[in-house]
Design a protein around this motif. Structure first.
Motif: not given
Ligand code: NAP
Length: 310
Positions: A1-17
């Motif tokens: 089962m998913s931990l979250f419904n919707k996750v938003t990542i702000i900054g999709i660089g090395l760590i975010g991606s």
């Protein structure tokens, strides 16, 4: 089962991606949204299939999110939080991946209205490379490394548990401490070594009477290893060093004193003192190897890919 419904990542660089890759790989969210100051990074993340939606404004990207991850340089936090604050869903968890925590926590808390019914669980995945951008990320980046969480008054047990679970899926070992303690420890093991690498590479590059070509050609003698660290992202490191100023300045002072002592040892032929120091540092290196903290990221990635193929 998913931990979250919707996750938003702000900054999709090395760590975010890299985190987005883990979320997709392990199906931890029904949807992954992202926003980045660089539209081409968002487009790339969409093409790579590591996010489901990209947005023109950061405010739009967070709509209906139950987790928001700040993965930009810490200097951008204040402005981002101000912009997203009116659009947060009740019960949303805000986390971050910033490498300095006292300043990060202050920026998030100061720009979030006290009545906002959200949880804040700041943290720092102590893993990375000198590369930037979504193509530099990979899902095994965090494996075997430490995730340091710095929960505070606006964290809840449930939110802390969810964030611990998230990083456990990334195969990180989770630890918890105050932001101040985090910054003190990181100043010693990360910020000072980076500062020294920036300084040495600058010094060697500017030396007069040396051929630049020769410096590059024979760099494997030691210079090369410093250039890896000194090749890290300039914006990120400017923000880290300026926002952990007090501790860093104390450590620079101490480092300069120790360097001058070394200079004296060499000038006065105090070989026994040099030998004693180098024996001590060699022992520390062995301890780091034994703790399995020594593998460069590229090597780790390669090994992990080979193991997966087997
Ligand atoms: P990165 O690859 O450069 O990615 C950061 C991204 O955030 C960039 O695309 C950057 O765009 C974007 N950005 C900057 N300001 C923004 C804003 N206001 N709104 C939206 N996007 C914005 O950097 P990273 O290495 O992933 O580092 C991100 C965070 O992780 C930093 O806080 C750092 O302290 C932390 N961290 C890094 C490492 C590491 O080794 N790299 C390890 C642990 C933690 P622009 O380039 O246009 O500014």
């Amino acid at each position: 089962m998913s931990l979250f419904n919707k996750v938003t990542i702000i900054g999709i660089g090395l760590i975010g991606s890299s985190l987005a890759r883990v979320i997709k790989r392990d199906n931890l969210a029904k949807r992954v949204s992202c926003f980045d100051a660089k539209p081409q990074y968002m487009q790339k993340a969409l093409e790579l299939g590591i996010v489901d939606e990209i947005h023109k404004t950061v405010a739009n990207s967070v709509t209906n999110s139950d987790l928001i991850v700040l993965a930009t340089p810490v200097g951008a936090y204040g402005k981002i939080i101000k912009e997203i604050a009116p659009h947060l869903k009740k019960g949303t968890i805000i986390t971050d991946v910033g490498s300095v925590k006292t300043y990060a926590v202050k920026e998030i808390e100061a720009n979030l209205p006290p009545q906002a019914e959200v949880f804040i669980v700041p943290g720092h995945p102590v893993a990375g490379t000198e590369k930037s951008g979504p193509e530099a990320g990979f899902d095994t980046l965090f494996e075997g490394r430490w995730y340091i969480m710095t929960p505070g008054e606006r964290s809840s047990d449930g939110a802390v548990e969810k964030i611990s679970k998230l990083w456990s899926y990334a195969k990180m070992r989770v630890d918890s401490m105050t932001p101040e303690h985090h910054d003190k420890v990181m100043a010693a093991v990360s910020h000072l070594p980076h500062l020294i690498a920036f300084s040495i590479v600058g010094t060697v590059a500017d030396l007069e009477g040396y051929e630049q070509k020769e410096i590059i050609k024979y760099s494997a003698s030691g210079f090369r290893d410093f250039t890896r660290i000194a090749g890290s992202d300039p914006t990120m490191w400017r923000d880290i060093l300026l926002n952990n100023k007090g501790t860093i300045l104390e450590l620079i002072q101490r480092f300069v004193e120790d360097l001058i002592a070394l200079e004296r040892n060499i000038r006065w032929d105090e070989g026994d003192k040099l030998f004693e120091l180098f024996s001590r540092t060699r022992k520390i290196r062995n301890e780091v190897v034994e703790a399995r903290q020594d593998q460069p990221e590229t090597e780790k990635k390669l090994l992990s890919e080979l193991q997966r193929r087997d």
